[in-house]
Design an enzyme around this catalytic site. Structure first.
Site, PDB file in Angstrom:
ATOM      1  N   HIS A  29       0.899  -1.247  -0.150  1.00  0.00           N
ATOM      2  CA  HIS A  29       0.055  -0.058  -0.099  1.00  0.00           C
ATOM      3  C   HIS A  29       0.796   1.207  -0.012  1.00  0.00           C
ATOM      4  CE1 HIS A  29      -3.604   2.435   0.301  1.00  0.00           C
ATOM      5  NE2 HIS A  29      -3.911   1.849   1.499  1.00  0.00           N
TER       6      HIS A  29
ATOM      7  N   ASP B  94      -4.267  -1.474  12.428  1.00  0.00           N
ATOM      8  CA  ASP B  94      -4.912  -1.978  11.280  1.00  0.00           C
ATOM      9  C   ASP B  94      -5.892  -2.883  11.826  1.00  0.00           C
ATOM     10  OD1 ASP B  94      -5.638  -2.401   8.904  1.00  0.00           O
ATOM     11  OD2 ASP B  94      -3.589  -3.182   8.002  1.00  0.00           O
TER      12      ASP B  94
HETATM   13  N1   CP Z   1      -6.585   3.293   4.490  1.00  0.00           N
HETATM   14  C1   CP Z   1      -7.268   3.132   3.194  1.00  0.00           C
HETATM   15  O1   CP Z   1      -6.628   2.791   2.418  1.00  0.00           O
HETATM   16  O2   CP Z   1      -8.211   3.442   3.246  1.00  0.00           O
HETATM   17  P1   CP Z   1      -9.555   3.273   2.150  1.00  0.00           P
HETATM   18  O3   CP Z   1      -9.787   1.794   2.196  1.00  0.00           O
HETATM   19  O4   CP Z   1     -10.752   4.104   2.796  1.00  0.00           O
HETATM   20  O5   CP Z   1      -9.002   3.829   0.874  1.00  0.00           O
END
Ligand code: CP
Length: 348
Positions: free
Chosen positions: A144, A241
């Site tokens: 990510h 998380d």
């Molecule tokens: N943290 C994050 O990626 O949030 P979303 O899933 O809302 O994009």
């Protein structure tokens, strides 16, 4: 070699970069992106964001739901004078009626950059294979990176006592998620110490630790993977998380039994970390599971600054990955085309 792409771009293959993981970037490049974020954030505060993406478009493919990533990319494009196209699998043929290769080629001819949140990492790799404009990973099951940029920047904004990012230790509480893996690699590459504190069954896979070992050897960072919550006492940043992802709902009970209550971020856990420790959470948060509402609202929590910095990061990403190859037309060129078209229309 010049690439066939959106008429607005003039992209040479050697300049082409995708953003799949932060491990593809040097510390200097991470600093460059964060310094650009700082300038754009300042400009936004003055309602004076330069139109560096004017009349340009970002194709935003979302195979999975999103609040922060979707809204931040779309608003970032607007603030910079451009446009974001939200494309769910219901809207386009991605891999169903049309190959991913052909989708990538067509999007490249119309848009200036592609952002994709995919269920299968092979989808984003396939987009990169044929795209002739930069592809940004908006979260796959591995990485990510856009979250990482917002996270590093948020920590940098809130560090006290003249310390640097490389002076800090970050503790990720819970499962070896894509965010946990990205933090392990980003932190150790940047020179920050990293800990994952979670049950043995949900700890980081060896292949990623092997990569982190090479970064630690280069930067002097360290990592620790442990089920011992006492490790929190050495940490400057505590990171939360979800304990399960939407695709893991069938494992929800087993996971909650494994993680709760020991690995929940509470006010007591924050008090056990280093004095002045800050709390980050990538969000969305479940305040009945991995973090309590009291901790999330604590004065040490920067989780909502972090969420806002997703917008700061996306502005910088749109500019950083396109600025070298987007030609801004001169007033003379614009006038020449307007006159030609008006002459033509006048004869109809
Ligand atoms: N943290 C994050 O990626 O949030 P979303 O899933 O809302 O994009």
């Amino acid at each position: 070699m010049k690439l066939p792409s959106s008429s607005a771009t003039n992209l040479d293959k050697k300049d082409m970069r995708h953003m799949i993981s932060m491990k593809d970037f040097t510390t200097q490049e991470m600093d460059d992106m964060m310094n650009l974020m700082a300038l754009l954030k300042e400009a936004r505060k003055d309602n004076a964001v330069p139109q560096l993406f004017k009349d340009k478009s970002v194709a935003m493919i979302f195979e999975a739901g999103s609040t922060r990533t979707r809204v931040s990319f779309e608003v970032a494009a607007t603030l910079l004078g451009g446009h974001g196209l939200f494309l769910s699998p219901r809207d386009i043929h991605l891999g169903a009626k049309e190959s991913i290769d052909d989708t990538a080629r067509v999007l490249s001819r119309m848009c200036d950059i592609v952002m994709a949140r995919t269920n299968d990492p092979e989808t984003i790799d396939a987009l990169c294979h044929m795209s002739t404009v930069p592809v940004i990973n908006g979260l796959d099951t591995r990485f990510h990176p856009t979250q990482m940029l917002a996270d590093l920047f948020t920590i940098r904004e809130h560090i006290k006592d003249g310390r640097k990012l490389s002076d800090l230790t970050l503790a990720f509480m819970g499962d070896a998620t894509d965010v946990c893996r990205s933090l392990l690699l980003t932190c150790t590459k940047y020179g920050m110490n990293f800990k994952q504190i979670g049950p043995v069954k949900y700890q980081m896979e060896q292949e990623w630790l092997d990569i982190a070992d090479t970064y630690c050897a280069e930067t002097g960072a360290s990592y620790e993977i442990t089920d011992n919550v006492d490790a929190i006492k050495e940490c400057d940043v505590v990171y939360g998380d979800s304990f399960y992802w939407v695709t893991q709902l069938d494992e929800k009970k087993e996971r909650l039994d494994a993680f709760m209550p020991d690995y929940v971020i509470t006010e007591e856990l924050m008090a056990a970390a280093k004095p002045g420790a800050m709390l980050l959470h990538c969000l969305p948060a479940n305040d009945k599971e991995e973090v309590t509402r009291e901790a999330l609202e604590g004065e040490y929590s920067v989780a909502f600054d972090e969420a806002e910095n997703r917008l700061t990061a996306q502005m910088a990403i749109l500019v950083y990955f396109t600025h070298k190859f987007i030609d801004m037309p001169s007033e003379e060129t614009k006038k020449m085309h307007e006159d030609k078209i008006n002459d033509f229309l006048g004869q109809l």
